[in-house]
Design an enzyme around this catalytic site. Structure first.
Site, PDB file in Angstrom:
ATOM      1  N   SER A   1     106.826 -26.520 -27.659  1.00 21.03           N
ATOM      2  CA  SER A   1     106.038 -26.095 -26.381  1.00 21.03           C
ATOM      3  C   SER A   1     106.953 -26.561 -25.444  1.00 21.03           C
ATOM      4  O   SER A   1     106.566 -25.990 -23.877  1.00 21.03           O
ATOM      5  CB  SER A   1     104.425 -27.476 -26.275  1.00 21.03           C
ATOM      6  OG  SER A   1     103.874 -26.324 -27.508  1.00 21.03           O
TER       7      SER A   1
ATOM      8  N   GLU B   1     102.641 -41.610 -26.319  1.00 21.54           N
ATOM      9  CA  GLU B   1     103.890 -41.361 -24.930  1.00 21.54           C
ATOM     10  C   GLU B   1     103.908 -42.729 -24.416  1.00 21.54           C
ATOM     11  O   GLU B   1     105.111 -42.718 -23.443  1.00 21.54           O
ATOM     12  CB  GLU B   1     102.989 -40.821 -23.564  1.00 21.54           C
ATOM     13  CG  GLU B   1     102.341 -39.106 -24.103  1.00 21.54           C
ATOM     14  CD  GLU B   1     101.269 -39.128 -25.090  1.00 21.54           C
ATOM     15  OE1 GLU B   1     101.004 -39.786 -25.470  1.00 21.54           O
ATOM     16  OE2 GLU B   1     100.998 -37.665 -25.987  1.00 21.54           O
TER      17      GLU B   1
ATOM     18  N   HIS C   1     104.174 -27.416 -18.544  1.00 21.65           N
ATOM     19  CA  HIS C   1     102.331 -27.148 -18.189  1.00 21.65           C
ATOM     20  C   HIS C   1     101.650 -27.766 -17.529  1.00 21.65           C
ATOM     21  O   HIS C   1     100.516 -28.637 -17.818  1.00 21.65           O
ATOM     22  CB  HIS C   1     101.566 -27.750 -19.665  1.00 21.65           C
ATOM     23  CG  HIS C   1     101.735 -26.704 -21.240  1.00 21.65           C
ATOM     24  ND1 HIS C   1     103.103 -26.926 -21.006  1.00 21.65           N
ATOM     25  CD2 HIS C   1     101.937 -25.549 -21.510  1.00 21.65           C
ATOM     26  CE1 HIS C   1     103.670 -25.652 -22.844  1.00 21.65           C
ATOM     27  NE2 HIS C   1     102.536 -25.036 -22.794  1.00 21.65           N
TER      28      HIS C   1
ATOM     29  N   ARG D   1     103.882 -23.681 -17.847  1.00 19.07           N
ATOM     30  CA  ARG D   1     103.742 -22.423 -18.931  1.00 19.07           C
ATOM     31  C   ARG D   1     104.744 -21.775 -19.088  1.00 19.07           C
ATOM     32  O   ARG D   1     104.816 -20.837 -19.619  1.00 19.07           O
ATOM     33  CB  ARG D   1     102.643 -23.183 -20.188  1.00 19.07           C
ATOM     34  CG  ARG D   1     102.634 -22.212 -20.755  1.00 19.07           C
ATOM     35  CD  ARG D   1     100.729 -22.527 -21.358  1.00 19.07           C
ATOM     36  NE  ARG D   1     100.309 -21.383 -20.978  1.00 19.07           N
ATOM     37  CZ  ARG D   1      99.767 -20.256 -21.350  1.00 19.07           C
ATOM     38  NH1 ARG D   1     100.554 -19.537 -22.293  1.00 19.07           N
ATOM     39  NH2 ARG D   1      99.334 -19.925 -20.133  1.00 19.07           N
TER      40      ARG D   1
END
Lengths: 274, 310
Positions: B32, B53, B104, B162
């Protein structure tokens, strides 16, 4: 190393380092006393016995790295670094003062300090980045990370625990200063960590426990950790918060309080006036 | 049309070839974030952290301390808010060359809805000392920004989207971090935009031109550090500034411009963006319309702002 004469010298050094720590804190008027005193033997075992390091060449690429993830214990770190010769000992009296390099929590840039820490839980991940880099560069060294027991309440520690095991980081050695007290009280009451050793084992580490104030016990644990292959190694060092000063031992009141002048004098008497 | 994350991914592969110090850290969103090609070509320099993360960001600091050049990648929501304290202490405080890549971004993520629509990263990142914040407007700019970030001192946050967006820069245009690009000259008003709002503002400027309104359009690809000269010139010469971002207006790009303008040469301003609300599920174009971020809305706001000009 580890012979009788060395152990005697280490014990004398421990008294001296404790006096340095208490003097710094008294002069600063604030700071973390209990968790600095519990670290003393751990740090001496590392800097005077196990670590490959060179105070004259702090950036030596093959040195072992040490991250003090429980950054609030930095008076102990500063004292041992000064003792090794990383910076002049008279600088210790500038702790926490404006203009000093010796910030209230360790800051990268002070000779011998590998990373800025103080917000708990981050050091083990930093150590992982260093250990993975060392592997990429085929460097034959170790990365040590000292954590507090209360610090392992942080979720990031367990993220890192999984990562270290996933990458089979046998160049990474964790040490927990398990003094069983945190700010609000006994670790057991604030948030019980038990079964503690089993947690680390379940997360994929090889684990040993030792007496964190007994040099023979510490040296044995460090030698063991050094030889572990294919797993990250963890030493749970059982310690006493405020160790060495009777009225500070096992009392969480001394977590974040510095001694005043007459308390310092009383402490010095207990530590020997040498 | 190509996406800015695509520009990043292509550049990442290129810099992987050029510099062995480049390492990539990923939090389970490798394809992604378009880091898959790097992973396939340089498996030894690709590190999977799983959905962790905070661990990933502090580990990136560890890599940087050892002289590596890490790119830590995930969705913007998870790259900025989730590990903010790790970015603050492990990265920004030590002023390390860690590149954080948040893809994104914005409402155009679409159907995933509010949880996955990052609308706060500019605010969260620009408040940190030492941090550089870059929001590329198209594929080429994302490609160049990625390459420029490699040896740019200190931490960089790269905000990417995105969806595919029109090419508005050329492959051979010069790109320099911190130097805004004036895409259109004009005297009546300046519109400053970043990211995919830039192309929408160019459309708006064309519509306004037909009504004899001359609009300067600035592509503020680097939100921090601000290109103070170009903003000051805009304030002095056009005497009105409209800012447009696909981000919360509170603390975002427009805010940073307003802070500078009000201290140096106050002029009437209007800040367009998301105004103190969360995103919603929906297709990108529907959401841009619903949140008032189309060229028609920009035209309307530009005219209202012109009326305020003395």
């Amino acid at each position: 190393m580890g012979n009788k004469t060395d152990i005697e010298l280490f014990k004398q050094k421990a008294s001296q380092i404790r006096k340095d720590i208490l003097t710094m804190l008294q002069e600063a008027g604030s700071g973390h006393t209990g968790g600095s005193l519990s670290l003393v033997e751990i740090l001496i075992s590392l800097y005077c016995y196990k670590l490959k390091h060179d105070p004259k060449n702090p950036d030596w690429s093959k040195r072992d790295r040490l991250i003090l993830s429980k950054g609030h214990g930095c008076p102990a770190l500063y004292a041992i670094l000064a003792d090794c010769g990383y910076f002049p000992k008279n600088e210790l009296s500038t702790l926490r003062k404006y203009g000093s390099r010796l910030q209230g929590h360790p800051e990268k840039g002070i000779s011998g300090v590998e990373a800025s820490t103080g917000s708990l839980g981050q050091g083990l991940s930093i150590a992982i980045g260093m250990a993975l880099s060392g592997r990429l560069d085929n460097r034959d060294n170790k990365v040590y990370c000292i954590m507090g027991d209360g610090e392992t309440n942080e979720g990031q520690i367990w993220e890192a625990a999984m990562t270290a095991a996933h990458y089979k980081l046998d160049n990474l050695i964790g040490i927990i200063d398990h003094n069983k007290l945190q700010i609000d009280g006994p670790v057991k009451e604030v948030k019980n960590l038990e079964p503690y050793k089993e947690k680390w084992v379940a997360f994929g580490w090889k684990v040993t426990e030792c007496d964190g104030h007994d040099f023979n016990s510490l040296i044995k644990a460090l030698d063991w950790a050094y030889e572990v292959k294919d797993y990250p190694a963890m030493i749970i060092a059982h310690t006493v918060k405020g160790k060495g000063v009777s009225f500070m031992e096992n009392d969480n009141k001394w977590h974040g309080v510095a001694p005043v002048k007459d308390e310092l004098e009383k402490a010095f008497k207990e530590l020997g006036e040498k | 049309m190509k996406s800015t994350r695509g520009g990043f991914g292509d550049a990442l592969l290129e810099i992987g070839k050029l510099d062995e110090k480049v390492v990539v850290l990923s939090a389970d969103l490798t394809e992604s974030v378009r880091a898959g090609a790097f992973k396939a070509s340089f498996p030894d320099r690709f590190f999977s952290f799983g959905v962790s993360e905070q661990d990933m960001i502090s580990a990136a600091a560890g890599f940087a301390l050892e002289g590596k050049i890490p790119f830590a990648c995930t969705f913007g929501v998870f790259a900025s808010g989730r590990p903010w304290d790790q970015i603050r202490i492990s990265v920004a405080y030590m002023n390390l060359n860690v590149n954080i890549v948040g893809t994104h971004a914005g409402i155009t993520v679409g159907p995933d809805g509010a949880t996955h629509q990052a609308l706060e990263e500019i605010t969260l990142m620009r408040v940190l000392p030492n941090m550089t914040v870059i929001v590329p407007c198209d594929y080429y700019e994302a490609y160049k920004a990625t390459k420029a970030a490699v040896n740019y001192p200190g931490p960089v946050y790269l905000r990417l989207t995105r969806n595919n967006v029109p090419f508005i820069t050329n492959e051979d245009d010069e790109y320099k971090i911190g130097e805004a690009a004036v895409l259109k000259e004009g005297d009546d008003l300046t519109i400053i935009a970043c990211g995919q709002m830039t192309s929408i503002c160019l459309e708006a400027a064309d519509i306004l031109k037909q009504e004899s309104i001359s609009v300067r359009v600035i592509n503020l690809h680097t939100v921090k550090p601000l290109d103070r000269n170009k903003i000051l010139e805009a304030a002095l010469e056009t005497k009105a500034i409209l800012t447009v971002e696909e981000h919360q207006v509170f603390g975002g790009m427009g805010s940073s411009i307003a802070e500078f303008v009000c201290e140096n040469n106050p002029v009437p301003m209007k800040l367009m963006g998301i105004r103190d609300r969360f995103g919603r599920s929906g297709e990108s174009d529907v959401l841009l319309e619903a949140f008032g971020l189309t060229s028609e809305h920009v035209v309307k706001e530009a005219k209202m702002l012109l009326e305020k000009k003395s």
